[in-house]
Design a protein around this motif. Structure first.
Motif, PDB file in Angstrom:
ATOM      1  N   ASP A   9       0.861  -0.686   0.056  1.00  8.79           N
ATOM      2  CA  ASP A   9      -0.170  -0.041  -0.213  1.00  8.79           C
ATOM      3  C   ASP A   9       0.787   1.167   0.227  1.00  8.79           C
ATOM      4  O   ASP A   9       2.121   1.329  -0.056  1.00  8.79           O
ATOM      5  N   ASP A  10      -0.157   2.377   0.213  1.00  9.35           N
ATOM      6  CA  ASP A  10       1.083   3.534  -0.024  1.00  9.35           C
ATOM      7  C   ASP A  10       1.584   4.531   1.148  1.00  9.35           C
ATOM      8  O   ASP A  10       1.056   5.318   1.464  1.00  9.35           O
ATOM      9  N   THR A  11       2.267   3.335   1.912  1.00  5.33           N
ATOM     10  CA  THR A  11       3.303   3.793   3.098  1.00  5.33           C
ATOM     11  C   THR A  11       4.236   3.363   3.073  1.00  5.33           C
ATOM     12  O   THR A  11       4.875   2.905   1.927  1.00  5.33           O
ATOM     13  N   GLU A  12       5.452   3.926   3.760  1.00  2.00           N
ATOM     14  CA  GLU A  12       6.971   3.935   3.428  1.00  2.00           C
ATOM     15  C   GLU A  12       7.316   1.889   3.617  1.00  2.00           C
ATOM     16  O   GLU A  12       7.981   1.698   2.925  1.00  2.00           O
ATOM     17  N   HIS A  31       7.402  -3.010  -1.876  1.00  2.00           N
ATOM     18  CA  HIS A  31       6.738  -2.922  -3.695  1.00  2.00           C
ATOM     19  C   HIS A  31       7.958  -3.036  -3.950  1.00  2.00           C
ATOM     20  O   HIS A  31       8.311  -3.710  -5.419  1.00  2.00           O
ATOM     21  N   ASP A  32       8.917  -2.183  -3.445  1.00  2.00           N
ATOM     22  CA  ASP A  32      10.370  -2.467  -4.015  1.00  2.00           C
ATOM     23  C   ASP A  32      10.893  -3.699  -4.734  1.00  2.00           C
ATOM     24  O   ASP A  32      11.864  -4.317  -5.174  1.00  2.00           O
ATOM     25  N   ASP A  36      12.858  -4.495 -11.676  1.00  2.00           N
ATOM     26  CA  ASP A  36      13.528  -3.384 -12.520  1.00  2.00           C
ATOM     27  C   ASP A  36      13.628  -2.214 -11.640  1.00  2.00           C
ATOM     28  O   ASP A  36      12.779  -1.413 -11.216  1.00  2.00           O
ATOM     29  N   ALA A  37      15.252  -1.649 -12.288  1.00  2.00           N
ATOM     30  CA  ALA A  37      15.314  -0.579 -10.612  1.00  2.00           C
ATOM     31  C   ALA A  37      14.538   1.103 -11.128  1.00  2.00           C
ATOM     32  O   ALA A  37      13.342   1.394 -10.441  1.00  2.00           O
ATOM     33  N   LYS A  38      13.825   1.224 -12.547  1.00  2.00           N
ATOM     34  CA  LYS A  38      13.261   2.750 -12.467  1.00  2.00           C
ATOM     35  C   LYS A  38      11.807   2.338 -12.460  1.00  2.00           C
ATOM     36  O   LYS A  38      11.302   3.371 -12.047  1.00  2.00           O
ATOM     37  N   ASN A  39      11.346   1.363 -11.887  1.00  2.00           N
ATOM     38  CA  ASN A  39      10.720   1.278 -11.391  1.00  2.00           C
ATOM     39  C   ASN A  39      10.172   1.034  -9.455  1.00  2.00           C
ATOM     40  O   ASN A  39       9.270   1.167  -9.377  1.00  2.00           O
ATOM     41  N   MET A  40      11.045   1.400  -8.787  1.00  2.00           N
ATOM     42  CA  MET A  40      11.096   1.456  -7.883  1.00  2.00           C
ATOM     43  C   MET A  40      11.228   2.598  -6.847  1.00  2.00           C
ATOM     44  O   MET A  40      11.356   3.744  -7.470  1.00  2.00           O
ATOM     45  N   TYR A  41      10.182   3.177  -5.768  1.00  2.00           N
ATOM     46  CA  TYR A  41      10.166   4.253  -5.380  1.00  2.00           C
ATOM     47  C   TYR A  41      11.223   4.497  -4.562  1.00  2.00           C
ATOM     48  O   TYR A  41      11.635   5.929  -4.388  1.00  2.00           O
ATOM     49  N   GLY A  42      11.815   3.979  -4.011  1.00  2.00           N
ATOM     50  CA  GLY A  42      13.518   4.645  -2.923  1.00  2.00           C
ATOM     51  C   GLY A  42      14.583   4.524  -4.356  1.00  2.00           C
ATOM     52  O   GLY A  42      15.239   3.603  -4.589  1.00  2.00           O
ATOM     53  N   GLU A  43      15.260   5.457  -3.625  1.00  2.00           N
ATOM     54  CA  GLU A  43      15.890   6.148  -4.477  1.00  2.00           C
ATOM     55  C   GLU A  43      17.470   5.112  -4.793  1.00  2.00           C
ATOM     56  O   GLU A  43      18.093   4.544  -4.702  1.00  2.00           O
TER      57      GLU A  43
END
Length: 123
Positions: free
Chosen positions: A10-13, A19-20, A25-32
């Motif tokens: 979900d949309d939590t940390e 999700h990550d 594929d790294a381009k789809n990840m939230y965490g840089e």
């Protein structure tokens, strides 16, 4: 050790982190930070070589551990077979089951089972 339900994305940390972890594929990840490391490992020659090296080492470790356990199991099995053969031989000599068990360092029930199996096999 903490167990987390990784299917919750979900949309939590924590959800974004899960999700990550599922992203290929790294381009789809939230965490840089994680995305950067995934890119380094998957998209650079040095990263791919490092991953292959670590996988090889891990596989070698698994193999060696399996081989070690197999040898230990084989030795125990061989030792038990020898004890079983000795128990049957001692029984034929008229040595009491209790003394056989004590001499072979096994339980009386085990010796009785071996002797019964040996008698059944001879029939």
């Amino acid at each position: 050790m903490i167990y987390v339900n990784a299917s919750i994305q979900d949309d939590t940390e924590l959800g974004r982190l899960m999700h990550d972890f599922h992203c290929k594929d790294a381009k789809n990840m939230y965490g840089e930070i994680l995305a950067k490391r995934v890119r380094e490992l998957k998209e650079t020659q040095e990263g791919v070589e490092q991953m292959c090296r670590e996988e090889r080492e891990l596989m070698e470790e698994f193999y060696n551990e399996g081989e070690k356990r197999g040898i230990e199991i084989g030795m125990r099995t061989g030792e038990l077979m020898t004890k079983k053969e000795n128990a049957m031989s001692f029984s034929k000599l008229g040595i009491p089951v209790e003394q056989i068990a004590q001499g072979l360092n096994v339980g009386v029930a085990m010796v009785e089972q071996w002797i019964a199996e040996g008698a059944a096999a001879e029939k």
